[in-house]
Scaffold this motif. Structure first.
Motif, short mmCIF file in Angstrom:
data_model
loop_
_atom_site.label_atom_id
_atom_site.label_comp_id
_atom_site.label_asym_id
_atom_site.label_seq_id
_atom_site.Cartn_x
_atom_site.Cartn_y
_atom_site.Cartn_z
N ALA A 1 -14.11 15.65 16.20
CA ALA A 1 -12.82 16.26 16.29
C ALA A 1 -12.34 16.18 17.75
N LEU A 2 -13.20 16.26 18.79
CA LEU A 2 -12.85 16.21 20.14
C LEU A 2 -12.38 14.73 20.38
N LYS A 3 -12.88 13.91 20.20
CA LYS A 3 -12.66 12.45 20.26
C LYS A 3 -11.52 12.18 19.47
N MET A 4 -11.32 12.68 18.46
CA MET A 4 -10.10 12.43 17.61
C MET A 4 -8.88 13.09 18.18
N THR A 5 -9.00 14.18 18.90
CA THR A 5 -7.89 14.99 19.38
C THR A 5 -7.86 14.23 20.73
N GLU A 6 -8.73 13.66 21.39
CA GLU A 6 -8.12 13.05 22.73
C GLU A 6 -7.45 11.77 22.31
N ALA A 7 -7.85 10.97 21.44
CA ALA A 7 -7.07 9.92 21.02
C ALA A 7 -5.68 10.10 20.63
N GLU A 8 -5.65 11.22 19.71
CA GLU A 8 -4.27 11.63 19.47
C GLU A 8 -3.39 12.07 20.50
N GLN A 9 -3.91 12.94 21.57
CA GLN A 9 -3.03 13.24 22.59
C GLN A 9 -2.82 12.14 23.63
N ALA A 10 -3.72 11.23 23.80
CA ALA A 10 -3.55 10.06 24.58
C ALA A 10 -2.23 9.40 24.27
#
Length: 473
Positions: free
Chosen positions: A149-158
């Motif tokens: 979820a952290l990697k997923m969130t980082e991708a989304e926020q980028a």
């Protein structure tokens, strides 16, 4: 009426500011983007979202934290001490679903149960799942999912951050375009004011007919109207630009004076870098785009959930073993099932497994949905890249044609003015040539603006790749 008066006063103030303080405050595209990236509330919000996701990992790790507990109690009725108890226990959950416990219990009293042990008692125990939760359990699933979820969130926020910066930069260039269109109309008004004065003098000297003054005045009035409209568009775009300007205390930046662009649509680095940008984006691996990485990490989460739901099909078979040793007694650990021990075996088997089958089917279908979403997003990215590339190349070709067209109209106007000074032309033809040239100049500015917006779309798309081979230009 009050509202109209307020707007009129604002426009008058800005109009005066434009002539008196044009060099007071200028901002470039790079400076503007830097301000948005650092101070804009949405950019800050996206960074905070990443921190929230990182905190979720810490929360999931809490399921593996050792737990220390203590208990102190006594029961006394009519002077009879039923029991007095002291207990201290440490529970240690492990990665593989095995729970380890250690405790010390002191118990004394006159009304104890037959199964209770008086005095101090040390205990060491272990609980092992033999079927369900042996290979995978909720604790492990939550930790794995929080990492994904952290990697997923980082991708989304980028992606969201780059979308914000794209919108901001295109707003900047829209502002520049409106400023240049306004400057164009200002120059046209100045030229026609001089032409009107010259025409009046030549009429007074008897060299030109009176109708030429009417022709010159009409042309001037036409450009004055266009100038006011262009100025209003510039003011509106300035207000839109202001929405992206924030202070470090998260307050909207209140402009006390007009600001002006230090860049122009014709001198942007995009014109020299667009070919390299197109090549760079074409060389990128689409699987490294943050939008697809988002779905890849989502797939990992859904796969973790599917594995967890699969455990529900297995019978719950837990084995528990506890070793005891009384206080002040020598410990005798082996054999384990000789003395001073307690063990248990617990079995649970759902008969119909309806809930397990339904949960597993839902998890499987969500994975299938995510696969379809990934395919759609991939196709969308491929189409966008191709579209932006075609727009850039097409607009660049149009700009070259428009530049040559503008040069020709400028030559025609100069030639017509020469003929007019020689008495071989009319003011009507000069105005007609001038209108054509102004239209060509506007077309040239608009094409530059369209080119820059398409360039920015492709540039910020490149910034959405995890490993891009170039820096933002």
């Amino acid at each position: 009426m009050k509202s109209r008066s307020k707007i009129t006063s604002l426009l008058a103030l800005l109009f005066c500011t434009l002539f008196s303080a044009q060099d007071s405050l200028k901002i470039s595209a790079k400076e503007f983007i830097s301000i948005v990236k650092i101070y804009h509330p949405l950019a800050v919000k996206y960074q905070l979202q990443n921190k929230i996701a990182a905190s979720e990992i810490t929360r999931a790790r809490g399921n593996f934290d050792p737990v220390l507990s203590g208990k102190l109690g006594e029961k006394n009725i009519d002077g009879v001490q039923y029991y007095r108890q002291k207990n201290l226990e440490l529970g240690i959950p492990t990665w593989y679903g095995i729970d380890i416990t250690g405790s010390y219990n002191y118990l004394e009293g006159e009304k104890l149960n037959n199964s209770d042990t008086k005095g101090g008692l040390y205990q060491f125990g272990v609980t092992v799942p033999l079927a369900k939760n042996l290979l995978y359990d909720k604790r492990r699933a939550m930790l794995e999912q929080s990492r994904y979820a952290l990697k997923m969130t980082e991708a989304e926020q980028a992606v969201l951050t780059n979308d914000l910066l794209l919108e901001a930069e295109n707003t900047y260039w829209e502002w520049v375009k409106n400023f240049e269109l306004y400057q164009l109309q200002r120059r046209a008004v100045a030229i026609n004011k001089n032409r009107l004065e010259l025409t009046k003098k030549t009429y007074q000297f008897g060299e030109r007919p009176a109708i030429d003054t009417v022709e010159a005045a009409s042309q001037l009035q036409s450009f004055q109207l266009q100038e006011r409209d262009a100025f209003l568009n510039f003011v509106k775009s300035t207000q839109e630009l202001q929405l992206f300007l924030w202070k470090d205390n998260r307050e909207l930046y209140d402009l006390t004076a007009m600001i002006y662009p230090s860049d122009s649509t014709g001198n942007s680095e995009a014109f020299s870098n667009f070919e390299m940008l197109v090549q760079n984006v074409e060389e990128q691996n689409l699987d490294q785009h943050f939008s697809l990485l988002y779905y890849f990490q989502k797939e990992n989460i859904l796969e973790s959930e599917r594995r967890l739901k699969w455990q529900s099909f297995l019978p719950k078979l837990d084995f528990t073993y506890n070793f005891f040793n009384k206080e002040n007694y020598r410990a005798d650990y082996l054999p384990l099932f000789d003395s001073n021990f307690q063990y248990g075996l617990k079995l649970e088997i759902p008969i119909f497994q309806r809930e397990a089958r339904a949960n597993y089917e839902v998890a499987r279908l969500k994975l299938a949905q995510n696969t379809l979403d990934t395919q759609i997003k991939r196709r969308e990215l491929e189409t966008k890249i191709q579209t932006y590339k075609n727009e850039i190349l097409n607009y660049h070709t149009q700009i070259d044609i428009a530049r040559e067209n503008l040069t020709n109209y400028q030559r025609l106007l100069q030639a017509e003015e020469t003929r007019y000074s020689n008495g071989e032309s009319s003011l009507f033809l000069i105005n007609s040539r001038e209108n054509k040239m102004i239209d060509a100049q506007e077309k040239f500015i608009l094409l530059n603006n369209k080119f820059l917006k398409s360039y920015n779309k492709l540039k910020w798309m490149r910034e959405n790749f995890l490993y891009n081979n170039g820096n933002s230009k």
